[in-house]
Design a protein around this motif. Structure first.
Motif, mmCIF file in Angstrom:
data_model
loop_
_atom_site.group_PDB
_atom_site.id
_atom_site.type_symbol
_atom_site.label_atom_id
_atom_site.label_comp_id
_atom_site.label_asym_id
_atom_site.label_seq_id
_atom_site.Cartn_x
_atom_site.Cartn_y
_atom_site.Cartn_z
ATOM 1 N N ASN A 1 63.944 -39.375 -48.120
ATOM 2 C CA ASN A 1 63.796 -37.739 -47.582
ATOM 3 C C ASN A 1 65.182 -37.182 -47.616
ATOM 4 O O ASN A 1 65.785 -36.550 -46.544
ATOM 5 C CB ASN A 1 63.368 -38.009 -45.999
ATOM 6 N N THR B 1 58.358 -54.465 -43.650
ATOM 7 C CA THR B 1 58.735 -53.142 -44.002
ATOM 8 C C THR B 1 60.072 -53.381 -44.952
ATOM 9 O O THR B 1 61.040 -52.858 -44.887
ATOM 10 C CB THR B 1 59.354 -52.449 -42.615
ATOM 11 N N SER C 1 57.632 -39.073 -49.779
ATOM 12 C CA SER C 1 58.348 -39.549 -48.483
ATOM 13 C C SER C 1 59.678 -40.310 -48.970
ATOM 14 O O SER C 1 60.552 -40.448 -48.043
ATOM 15 C CB SER C 1 57.535 -40.654 -47.777
ATOM 16 N N TRP C 2 59.700 -41.092 -50.015
ATOM 17 C CA TRP C 2 60.923 -41.771 -50.496
ATOM 18 C C TRP C 2 60.998 -41.620 -51.850
ATOM 19 O O TRP C 2 60.127 -41.374 -52.402
ATOM 20 C CB TRP C 2 60.761 -43.170 -49.697
ATOM 21 N N TYR D 1 63.040 -51.049 -43.917
ATOM 22 C CA TYR D 1 62.974 -49.684 -43.841
ATOM 23 C C TYR D 1 61.494 -49.547 -43.456
ATOM 24 O O TYR D 1 60.571 -49.389 -44.535
ATOM 25 C CB TYR D 1 63.651 -48.800 -44.873
ATOM 26 N N ASP D 2 61.122 -49.109 -42.203
ATOM 27 C CA ASP D 2 59.951 -48.717 -41.830
ATOM 28 C C ASP D 2 59.481 -47.351 -42.404
ATOM 29 O O ASP D 2 60.020 -46.443 -42.132
ATOM 30 C CB ASP D 2 59.655 -48.932 -40.215
ATOM 31 N N THR E 1 52.752 -40.170 -44.560
ATOM 32 C CA THR E 1 51.599 -39.300 -43.679
ATOM 33 C C THR E 1 50.490 -39.976 -44.013
ATOM 34 O O THR E 1 50.122 -40.679 -44.903
ATOM 35 C CB THR E 1 51.606 -37.798 -43.778
ATOM 36 N N ASP E 2 49.192 -39.504 -43.405
ATOM 37 C CA ASP E 2 47.859 -40.082 -43.567
ATOM 38 C C ASP E 2 47.782 -39.791 -45.142
ATOM 39 O O ASP E 2 46.911 -40.725 -45.580
ATOM 40 C CB ASP E 2 47.116 -39.522 -42.672
ATOM 41 N N SER F 1 56.598 -46.267 -42.007
ATOM 42 C CA SER F 1 55.267 -45.622 -41.249
ATOM 43 C C SER F 1 55.598 -44.215 -40.879
ATOM 44 O O SER F 1 54.666 -43.287 -41.083
ATOM 45 C CB SER F 1 54.755 -46.508 -40.158
ATOM 46 N N PRO F 2 56.754 -43.963 -40.274
ATOM 47 C CA PRO F 2 56.922 -42.458 -39.768
ATOM 48 C C PRO F 2 57.150 -41.478 -41.007
ATOM 49 O O PRO F 2 56.943 -40.265 -41.001
ATOM 50 C CB PRO F 2 58.384 -42.452 -38.980
ATOM 51 N N VAL F 3 57.477 -42.083 -42.081
ATOM 52 C CA VAL F 3 57.751 -41.240 -43.395
ATOM 53 C C VAL F 3 56.413 -40.954 -44.114
ATOM 54 O O VAL F 3 56.162 -39.592 -44.351
ATOM 55 C CB VAL F 3 58.747 -41.765 -44.297
#
Length: 556
Positions: free
Chosen positions: A45, A89, A21-22, A112-113, A119-120, A115-117
């Motif tokens: 990303n 964050t 994710s990052w 930086y949030d 996944t479960d 959460s959207p980046v």
């Protein structure tokens, strides 16, 4: 979210980061808007950093000090702390050299949030890139904590970095290697010299015609080792024809006597070796077994069975340090040599002329049995034919008159030497010796003179101290004179001599007058002088041999 903590050691690598994710970016080239080629960036990303800063750390305890720059290439192991707080964050990235306490102030800090980046299900890992260049990156240790601080990493227990440069040269190796190389060359050279010398030492003379004599040929190497290199301590005899050494064969462990005979010509050597090999087939209890031979340049080696008690002359003249041989032993030895000669002259498939019968060539085995040895001068021929020998060989004092005149050896010239041998054993005197005034004394003359005077027993060896059988002594003395008669036709054959000794046939009635011949009478028979010059025999015949010395093996 708790922070991962890692301690990578990577002169050219970026620190590890959670992946998928990052990413935590430490680019080495100025691409994608990078601020420089030695920075730390937070990439999410994308290869373009959200936030970046030149690599370094704040070393003061309160976190408000100046930034201390760090090189990401070649500066040694680096510690990296990556922290993310889910509620605020906030992302913090802290950098410091390995072993330095974590700085209070992070190098990079941004909100930086994720959460959207994220996944479960997400994976945490490390990656690196060097662009067009190459490099090695190592993660020596890392820890991760979820909703809790990452566990502490004990940097003292981290493994060391592998060495990727050229192998370091040890100072010791730099010194030892040239010395070892020089020693190796020296050792190889020495071994080469040793092998050459070894080849020369053991070099033999071998010709094609000797192939058929293979079983009778010894290797010089075996004889050299058997005699311990022909050392003087192994020397057991010295004669006119060579030196004799005791040896033990390395394979069979049997004791042998090795005689070294010099020769300076190849003429007749093939025939001589053929005779040596043929004589090797002789089998008789009163003959020393000739086992074989070996040839080198200018040298011939004859190998015999070893006789433990040495030669008879050493016992006769007290050189062995043993008690004087008794008459019984002497008379038995005379008979044994007569049997050996009979075997050579009549009982073997060919006639063998020994040509050097004398006390020093009679050897005694462990039981003091007499054996005729030293066949270095022997010749053989078929029964019923004349021998072809035409050269004088032998030992002064044992040479028959006709051998000196004509140079032709026969069985009767062996009988002549046997007669001298009988007198030598009985009287304990050598055939020719010098008195204190330097005059030559001939044994035959002395015995004849005493016989003329009627004092024949006066010639018997004084060491016997009168302990002998008179009849046997008289028989031996008269047979010795008869066998050494100047005329060959007056001598008995070997078989007749054996019969006289065994008592199977009485000795002819002999008187001293029967021996009143002169050498010139023999010469007359050869057509050399007139009979009017004849004079009484004794010493002129024998003393006329005074100019003859031992003959070497090539005078065959």
């Amino acid at each position: 979210m708790a922070s991962p903590s890692s301690s990578p050691r990577a002169p050219t690598s970026p620190p590890p980061s959670p992946s998928s994710s990052w990413a935590l970016s430490m680019p080495l080239i100025m691409e994608f808007g990078d601020i420089d080629n030695n920075h730390v960036g937070i990439d999410i990303n994308s290869l373009n950093s959200v936030k970046s800063n030149t690599a370094g750390f704040y070393s003061d305890s309160r976190g408000d000090g100046m930034l201390t720059n760090m090189s990401l290439i070649g500066s040694g192991p680096i510690q990296v702390w990556v922290e993310y707080h889910g509620e605020s964050t906030q992302i913090n990235v802290t950098l410091a050299p390995l072993g330095v306490t974590k700085p209070v102030r992070p190098l990079l800090s941004t909100t930086y949030d994720l959460s959207p980046v994220l996944t479960d299900q997400a994976y945490l890992g490390f990656s690196s890139s060097t662009g067009l260049s190459t490099g090695h990156h190592y993660v020596l240790g890392w820890s991760f904590g979820m909703n809790t601080p990452a566990p502490f990493i004990d940097t003292t227990k981290l493994p060391g970095l592998p060495y990727l440069g050229p192998t370091p040269q040890s100072k010791l190796l730099e010194i030892v290697l040239p010395i070892a190389s020089a020693l190796f060359v020296l050792v190889v050279g020495i071994l080469g010299v040793i092998m050459v010398r070894r080849h020369i030492r053991y070099k033999e003379v071998r010709e094609d015609w000797e192939v058929e004599y293979g079983p009778h040929r010894f290797s010089y190497k075996d004889l050299f080792h058997a005699t311990k290199g022909f050392k003087d301590r192994n020397l057991i005899g010295v004669g006119g024809f060579g030196r004799v050494y005791k040896g033990v064969l390395p394979t069979s462990k049997s004791e042998v006597a090795v005689k070294r005979v010099s020769y300076d010509s190849k003429q007749g050597i093939k025939e001589f070796v053929a005779e040596v090999v043929s004589i090797g087939y002789l089998q008789h209890r009163n003959i020393v077994q000739l086992l074989g031979y070996c040839r080198r340049k200018g040298e011939l080696l004859l190998v015999y069975d070893y006789m433990a008690n040495g030669s008879l002359d050493n016992h006769l003249y007290g050189q062995e340090g043993n008690a004087t041989l008794g008459w019984g032993q002497r008379f038995r030895i005379i008979k044994e040599i007569a049997m050996g000669l009979l075997y050579l002259h009549e009982e073997w498939e060919k006639v063998v002329l020994h040509r050097d019968v004398k006390a020093s060539n009679v050897l005694l085995d462990k039981q003091m049995n007499g054996r005729l040895g030293d066949f270095g001068l022997a010749r053989l021929y078929d029964h019923g034919t004349d021998p072809q020998t035409t050269h004088v060989v032998g030992t002064v004092g044992y040479l028959a008159p006709e051998l000196v005149l004509r140079g032709k050896a026969t069985t009767l010239t062996d009988v002549f030497a046997f007669g001298i041998f009988i007198l030598e054993v009985t009287c304990g005197q050598r055939p020719i010796k010098e008195d204190p005034q330097g005059n030559q004394l001939v044994l035959v003359d002395w015995v004849l003179q005493n016989w003329h005077k009627g004092s024949l027993l006066d010639v018997v060896d004084a060491n016997l101290q009168g302990s002998y059988a008179t009849s046997e002594v008289c028989l031996a003395l008269k047979l010795g004179l008869l066998c050494s008669h100047p005329f060959p036709e007056a001598r008995p054959s070997t078989r007749q001599a054996m019969q006289y000794l065994d008592g199977d046939m009485p000795l002819p009635e002999l008187l001293p007058a029967h021996f009143s011949f002169h050498m010139l009478a023999l010469m007359k028979n050869e057509g050399q002088v007139d009979s009017s010059t004849m004079l009484p025999y004794p010493s002129p015949m024998m003393t006329s041999f005074g100019s003859i010395s031992d003959f070497s093996i090539h005078g065959r």
